[in-house]
Scaffold this active site. Structure first.
Site, mmCIF file in Angstrom:
data_model
loop_
_atom_site.group_PDB
_atom_site.id
_atom_site.type_symbol
_atom_site.label_atom_id
_atom_site.label_comp_id
_atom_site.label_asym_id
_atom_site.label_seq_id
_atom_site.Cartn_x
_atom_site.Cartn_y
_atom_site.Cartn_z
ATOM 1 C CG HIS A 132 -1.907 0.955 1.415
ATOM 2 N ND1 HIS A 132 -1.666 2.273 1.707
ATOM 3 C CD2 HIS A 132 -3.260 0.833 1.335
ATOM 4 C CE1 HIS A 132 -2.824 2.920 1.793
ATOM 5 N NE2 HIS A 132 -3.807 2.080 1.567
ATOM 6 C CB CYS A 170 -3.797 2.835 -1.683
ATOM 7 S SG CYS A 170 -4.979 4.103 -1.287
ATOM 8 C CE LYS A 182 -8.163 -0.152 5.616
ATOM 9 N NZ LYS A 182 -6.919 -0.248 4.843
ATOM 10 C CG ASP A 191 0.358 -2.258 6.171
ATOM 11 O OD1 ASP A 191 -0.640 -2.378 6.902
ATOM 12 O OD2 ASP A 191 0.343 -1.629 5.091
ATOM 13 C CD GLN A 195 -7.291 -4.852 4.042
ATOM 14 O OE1 GLN A 195 -8.308 -5.458 4.394
ATOM 15 N NE2 GLN A 195 -7.346 -3.649 3.503
HETATM 16 C C1 LIG Z 1 -5.980 0.518 4.625
HETATM 17 C C2 LIG Z 1 -4.570 0.133 4.527
HETATM 18 C C3 LIG Z 1 -3.540 1.015 4.913
HETATM 19 C C4 LIG Z 1 -3.825 2.421 5.359
HETATM 20 O O1 LIG Z 1 -4.605 2.436 6.526
HETATM 21 P P1 LIG Z 1 -5.156 3.820 7.101
HETATM 22 O O2 LIG Z 1 -6.169 3.395 8.101
HETATM 23 O O3 LIG Z 1 -5.754 4.558 5.945
HETATM 24 O O4 LIG Z 1 -4.017 4.545 7.692
HETATM 25 C C5 LIG Z 1 -2.243 0.572 4.819
HETATM 26 N N1 LIG Z 1 -1.946 -0.674 4.403
HETATM 27 C C6 LIG Z 1 -2.900 -1.549 4.039
HETATM 28 C C7 LIG Z 1 -2.508 -2.924 3.614
HETATM 29 C C8 LIG Z 1 -4.243 -1.174 4.083
HETATM 30 O O5 LIG Z 1 -5.180 -2.043 3.723
#
Ligand SMILES: *Cc1c(COP(=O)(O)O)cnc(C)c1O
Length: 412
Positions: free
Chosen positions: A124, A368, A227, A201, A204
Site C-alpha cells: 500500500h 493505493c 477496518k 503492515d 487487513q
Molecule cells: C488501509 C490500509 C492502509 C492504510 O490504513 P489507514 O487506516 O488509511 O491509515 C495501509 N496498508 C494496508 C494494507 C491497508 O489495507
C-alpha cells in the site's frame, strides 16, 4: 457457515445496511477500505459523550480518572487481542499510516548512507512513501521484493536481497488488493538473522486472522480500528518494549514528557513517550466495543464465513466471459476475502459507476497500490471485499450487476 437466522441477526446490528442507494438496497462490499460499524460501537460513542467526556492522564477529578481508566482498558484489551507481552507496547496513533510514519521517523537515526530498506511489490502507498522519504534523506536504498503472477512474494529473491545492509524490512501481512496472506513469520525470522528490524503492515489482518505478537516475534506491527468495525482516526503501533524504549519519540509536546525546563526535557515512559498531545479519547474507548463485537461472534467463525463468501464470489465471477481476476484464485488457505478484477477492456471507473447506480459499493482505481497496478499493466482494478454481514445473495447481485455493466458498456 452461519444459518440464515444468524446472518440476519448479524445484519440487524448494522443500521446502515438498511439504507437505500438510488432506491436500491445497499450492498456494501468495500470492506477492505473500511468496515461498517455495529450498533454497539455507534451507541458507545454517544455513551462516551453522555457520561465520560474529559481529558485523560491530566486531571485528578472523577471524570478524568474515568476516561483514563477506559482508555487504559482498551489498551489492555488490544494487548490481549494481539497477545502482546506488555500493554505498554501498544501505542495509540491515528491509524496504520501514522504508525508507519512514526516508525520511519523514529528509527531514521539508525539509517546511514548506503543502508537498505526492504519492502515488496504489493505494498500500500502508506508502506512505500515513508520509506522512500527516509531513503532520500539518508542516502539509503529502497529494495523491492518482487512477486509471481499469482501475487505470492518471490521468497528466493527476498533471500537474495536481504543482507547486513538491510536496516528494516517492512511488509504487509495481507495485501489490500489481492488478499494474499504473506509468509511473514518466515520473513521476520530471516530478517532477524541479518540484524534487520521488521515492521508488519497489518491493516487487513485483525478482522481476518488471530494475531500473536509473541509468536510472530515481529519488532513492529500496525493496524487501524476502522477496518475492524471500529471508528476512524484511531489505530495502533505495536512495538517490542526494548526497541520502543531506545528509539526516538515521533512528536513532541504535552503528555509525552516527564520534566520540562527551558534547558532540558525528559520524556515519559512507554507508552506515553509516543503519545504527544490529547489522543482520540472517544475513538480509543469506542474501539473496545468493536473488539467485543468480533469476540462475541468469534474470529474463527467470521474467518470461515468470509472464506465461503470469497469462494462463492470467485466461483460465480470466474464464469463471466472476459473477466480478469488477479492473483491466487484457487488456494484460499493463503487468502483473505478480497478479490480484484477487471471486466473485458472496460475502464474500472465505468464499471464502478454502473455498479454504484445499482447500490453496489466496490472500490475502483489504483487501490493505493500503483506499483502493483504497474506489475499487472493496468491503471486500475475493481475490488470486492467481504465482511461478516455480507451474503451469498449480495454476491449474486454483484454478478448480475457486472453482466449489466458489460451489456451497457460494450454497446459503445
Ligand atoms: C488501509 C490500509 C492502509 C492504510 O490504513 P489507514 O487506516 O488509511 O491509515 C495501509 N496498508 C494496508 C494494507 C491497508 O489495507
Amino acid at each position: 457457515m452461519f444459518s440464515e437466522k444468524e446472518i440476519q441477526k448479524i445484519r440487524k446490528q448494522f443500521p446502515i445496511l438498511k439504507e437505500k442507494i438510488y432506491s436500491n438496497p445497499l450492498i456494501y462490499i468495500d470492506n477492505a477500505a473500511t468496515t461498517q460499524k455495529p450498533l454497539q460501537v455507534i451507541q458507545a460513542i454517544q455513551k462516551y459523550y453522555f457520561t465520560t467526556n474529559a481529558n485523560v492522564h491530566r486531571g485528578l477529578h472523577y471524570l478524568s480518572q474515568k476516561a483514563t481508566n477506559q482508555v487504559e482498558n482498551t489498551r489492555k484489551k488490544i494487548q490481549k487481542f494481539i497477545h502482546a507481552k506488555y500493554s505498554s507496547e501498544i501505542i495509540f496513533t491515528k491509524g496504520t499510516t501514522e504508525s508507519i510514519n512514526l516508525v520511519a521517523s523514529s528509527i531514521s537515526y539508525l539509517i546511514k548512507k548506503g543502508d537498505e530498506i526492504l519492502i515488496s511489490c504489493i505494498e500500500h502507498h502508506s508502506n512505500i512513501v515513508p520509506w522512500q522519504i527516509i531513503c532520500k534523506k539518508k542516502g539509503a536504498i529502497l529494495k523491492i521484493i518482487p512477486i509471481y503472477n499469482n501475487g505470492y512474494l518471490k521468497l528466493r529473491d527476498f533471500e537474495f536481497l536481504i543482507s547486513k545492509k538491510t536496516k528494516i524490512v517492512s511488509i504487509s501481512h495481507i495485501s489490500n488488493v489481492l488478499g494474499i496472506i504473506n509468509p511473514i513469520k518466515y520473513i521476520i525470522k530471516k530478517s532477524h538473522e541479518y540484524g534487520a528490524l521488521v515492521l508488519i503492515d497489518g491493516a487487513q489482518s485483525p478482522s481476518n486472522l488471530h494475531l500473536n505478537m509473541q509468536d510472530l516475534n515481529t519488532d513492529f506491527y500496525v493496524f487501524s480500528a476502522h477496518k475492524m468495525y471500529g471508528p476512524t482516526g484511531i489505530g495502533i503501533l505495536y512495538g517490542k518494549k526494548k526497541i520502543l524504549e531506545t528509539i526516538c519519540p515521533y512528536q513532541f509536546g504535552g503528555e509525552m514528557i516527564k520534566n520540562v525546563s527551558f534547558e532540558k526535557t525528559t520524556y515519559s515512559d512507554l507508552p506515553f513517550k509516543f503519545e504527544a498531545g490529547t489522543p482520540n479519547i472517544e475513538g480509543i474507548i469506542v474501539w473496545s466495543s468493536a473488539i467485543d463485537f468480533i469476540e462475541k461472534i468469534g474470529l474463527s467463525k467470521i474467518q470461515s464465513y468470509k472464506k465461503e463468501l470469497l469462494s462463492y464470489a470467485i466461483q460465480r465471477l470466474s464464469t463471466i466471459d472476459g473477466i480478469q481476476l488477479y492473483g491466487e484464485i484457487k488456494d484460499f488457505s493463503k487468502k483473505s476475502s478480497i478479490i480484484s478484477f477487471n471486466l473485458n477492456k472496460l475502464h474500472c471507473f465505468d464499471v464502478g459507476s454502473i455498479l454504484d447506480r445499482l447500490g453496489i459499493t466496490v472500490r475502483t482505481g489504483h487501490l493505493c497500490a500503483q506499483p502493483l497496478m504497474n506489475f499487472f499493466k493496468v491503471s486500475g482494478m475493481i475490488r470486492a471485499s467481504f465482511s461478516v454481514y455480507n451474503t451469498f445473495k449480495e454476491i449474486d447481485y454483484l454478478f448480475e450487476g457486472l453482466l449489466k455493466a458489460k451489456k451497457l458498456l460494450l454497446k459503445y
